[in-house]
Design an enzyme around this catalytic site. Structure first.
Site, mmCIF file in Angstrom:
data_model
loop_
_atom_site.group_PDB
_atom_site.id
_atom_site.type_symbol
_atom_site.label_atom_id
_atom_site.label_comp_id
_atom_site.label_asym_id
_atom_site.label_seq_id
_atom_site.Cartn_x
_atom_site.Cartn_y
_atom_site.Cartn_z
ATOM 1 N N LYS A 80 0.823 -1.205 0.000
ATOM 2 C CA LYS A 80 0.000 0.000 0.000
ATOM 3 C C LYS A 80 0.867 1.271 0.000
ATOM 4 O O LYS A 80 2.067 1.221 0.279
ATOM 5 C CB LYS A 80 -0.938 -0.007 1.217
ATOM 6 C CG LYS A 80 -1.938 -1.160 1.191
ATOM 7 C CD LYS A 80 -2.825 -1.132 -0.046
ATOM 8 C CE LYS A 80 -3.952 -2.140 -0.013
ATOM 9 N NZ LYS A 80 -3.567 -3.527 -0.268
HETATM 10 C C1 LIG Z 1 -9.767 -3.253 -1.908
HETATM 11 C C2 LIG Z 1 -9.109 -3.925 -0.740
HETATM 12 N N1 LIG Z 1 -9.806 -4.074 0.398
HETATM 13 C C3 LIG Z 1 -9.264 -4.651 1.484
HETATM 14 C C4 LIG Z 1 -7.986 -5.139 1.477
HETATM 15 C C5 LIG Z 1 -7.460 -5.837 2.687
HETATM 16 O O1 LIG Z 1 -6.399 -5.167 3.277
HETATM 17 P P1 LIG Z 1 -5.505 -5.916 4.370
HETATM 18 O O2 LIG Z 1 -4.534 -6.783 3.644
HETATM 19 O O3 LIG Z 1 -4.849 -4.795 5.126
HETATM 20 O O4 LIG Z 1 -6.436 -6.675 5.224
HETATM 21 C C6 LIG Z 1 -7.217 -5.007 0.327
HETATM 22 C C7 LIG Z 1 -5.841 -5.522 0.298
HETATM 23 O O5 LIG Z 1 -5.195 -5.668 -0.680
HETATM 24 C C8 LIG Z 1 -7.792 -4.387 -0.807
HETATM 25 O O6 LIG Z 1 -7.091 -4.245 -1.947
#
Ligand SMILES: Cc1ncc(COP(=O)(O)O)c(C=O)c1O
Length: 397
Positions: free
Chosen positions: A196
């Site tokens: 990210k």
């Molecule tokens: C659109 C979206 N939502 C949620 C997430 C979940 O994030 P995390 O890996 O911090 O749980 C991601 C992760 O890539 C994502 O791209």
């Protein structure tokens, strides 16, 4: 050349801040996590922020905080990562997927309105690639459907309409009509995963707006209980001399952020304006090089919204999956890592098993079939950006 898709941008500042934590005698949730929460709330203009080990945890605990569970429905986009939908399943509610609008990466807002029933408790709009959704439209829709809403906990009563829980995994720093991601939706969940814009290796946060008659500290306390075993004192509070005793109020979850993660985040946040600026420069370079080239790129900067510039999504006009996959392979042969965002959820086994069929999501399929995501990160040099566009143009010529 060898161009990675999204390596972490770690400088001496991040290393120093992490080392400082490692030497401090406190490495799990403690002063740095609390400070990072304050900084995230300030940065997003949100009432308050709370940190977790991922955006997935942030979203799941937000649904739990909101009392969403069995018998309820929650709507999200068919065109997203599994986390936007799996959290709905985790809390026992029914996942309702909405197709994208034609030639758009965002939900079809008309279909969204039709999808709301008397069981709908929340909508999870996805700020895909860092471009915020049309929240005025979304709030107009939930207000139009207010008569269908029957609240079942204190927060639901206070909000008294379908709750808007933004999946802001990509959108830290983005704005919509001058307002930051984090202060627009009722709740917003961010991701600090390794790829990210701002990373804590793994990590996430939830922010929220003031809710009438609900105390923000009470919400924060609920999140603390949910994320740390329902325990009345966290490890840091228990270290006060003589302060050992605690109670477990209910058997909850374990997904707190550590101070090591928070220290990475604190250093990244200090550099974040410059990070966003460099991403914007790269997007402008890509846009310029790819105009009139048989490809259509997602617009990141419009009158209405300014993106966090998380992903550079390109559609290869009128092409199909086989052609797109050939392009990805040929780009890889030239040393360039690309990706696809996203294979719509109804195409994955888990969602097929839940009864979803991609035939019901024709627009999402059309977006997916010729989509390719180019590398976009702050370690890219101008020369590398040029190389990526030259290779792409050469392949699709
Ligand atoms: C659109 C979206 N939502 C949620 C997430 C979940 O994030 P995390 O890996 O911090 O749980 C991601 C992760 O890539 C994502 O791209």
């Amino acid at each position: 050349m060898k161009i990675s898709f999204s390596p972490p941008d770690i400088t001496q500042e991040e290393i120093d801040e992490v080392v400082d934590t490692l030497r401090s005698g406190w490495i799990t949730t403690g002063p740095k996590t609390k400070l990072f929460e304050e900084k995230i709330a300030n940065y997003t203009n949100a009432s308050k922020a709370v940190c977790f080990n991922s955006a997935t945890s942030a979203m799941e605990l937000t649904l739990r905080l909101l009392g969403v569970g069995e018998g309820d429905e929650v709507i999200t986009s068919a065109y997203t990562y599994t986390a936007s939908a799996s959290v709905i399943h985790h809390v026992g509610a029914k996942i309702v997927l909405v197709d994208t609008a034609k030639d758009s990466f965002q939900m079809d807002y008309e279909k969204l309105e039709h999808a709301i029933t008397d069981k709908t408790k929340a909508i999870i709009p996805v700020d895909i690639a860092g471009v915020m959704c049309d929240y005025d439209k979304i709030f107009e829709i939930v207000n139009n459907k207010q008569n269908l809403f029957s609240p079942s906990n204190e927060i639901q009563k206070a909000i008294n309409r379908v709750i808007v829980l933004a999946d802001g995994a990509h959108s830290l720093g983005a704005t919509y009509k001058g307002k930051k991601s984090g202060e627009v939706a009722d709740f917003t969940c961010f991701s600090f995963h390794a790829v990210k814009n701002l990373t804590t290796a793994e990590g996430g946060a939830a922010t929220w707006r003031d809710i009438p008659n609900i105390n923000n500290n009470d919400i924060y306390t609920q999140y603390m209980l949910l994320s740390l075993h329902g325990q009345t004192k966290d490890a840091f509070a228990k270290t006060d001399p003589g302060s050992w005793e605690y109670d477990i109020i209910y058997p909850a979850y374990k997904c707190n952020m550590t101070d090591i993660m928070a220290s990475l985040g604190l250093a990244q946040l200090k550099r974040y304006d410059a990070i966003l600026e460099r991403r914007k420069q790269i997007i402008n370079m890509y846009d310029k090089a790819l105009e009139n080239g048989g490809a259509t790129s997602l617009k990141h900067f419009t009158d209405k919204s300014s993106s966090s510039g998380h992903l550079y999504l390109v559609r290869l006009n009128d092409k199909d999956e086989d052609y797109r996959n050939m392009v990805i392979k040929e780009m890889a042969e030239k040393g360039i890592a690309t990706n696809v965002h996203y294979k719509p959820l109804p195409m994955h086994t888990a969602y097929k098993n839940l009864g979803f069929n991609i035939k019901d999501y024709p627009n999402a399929f059309n977006m997916y079939r010729n989509e390719i995501t180019l590398p976009l990160h702050t370690l890219l040099s101008d020369e590398e950006v040029e190389y990526v566009t030259e290779c792409l143009k050469e392949i699709v010529k």
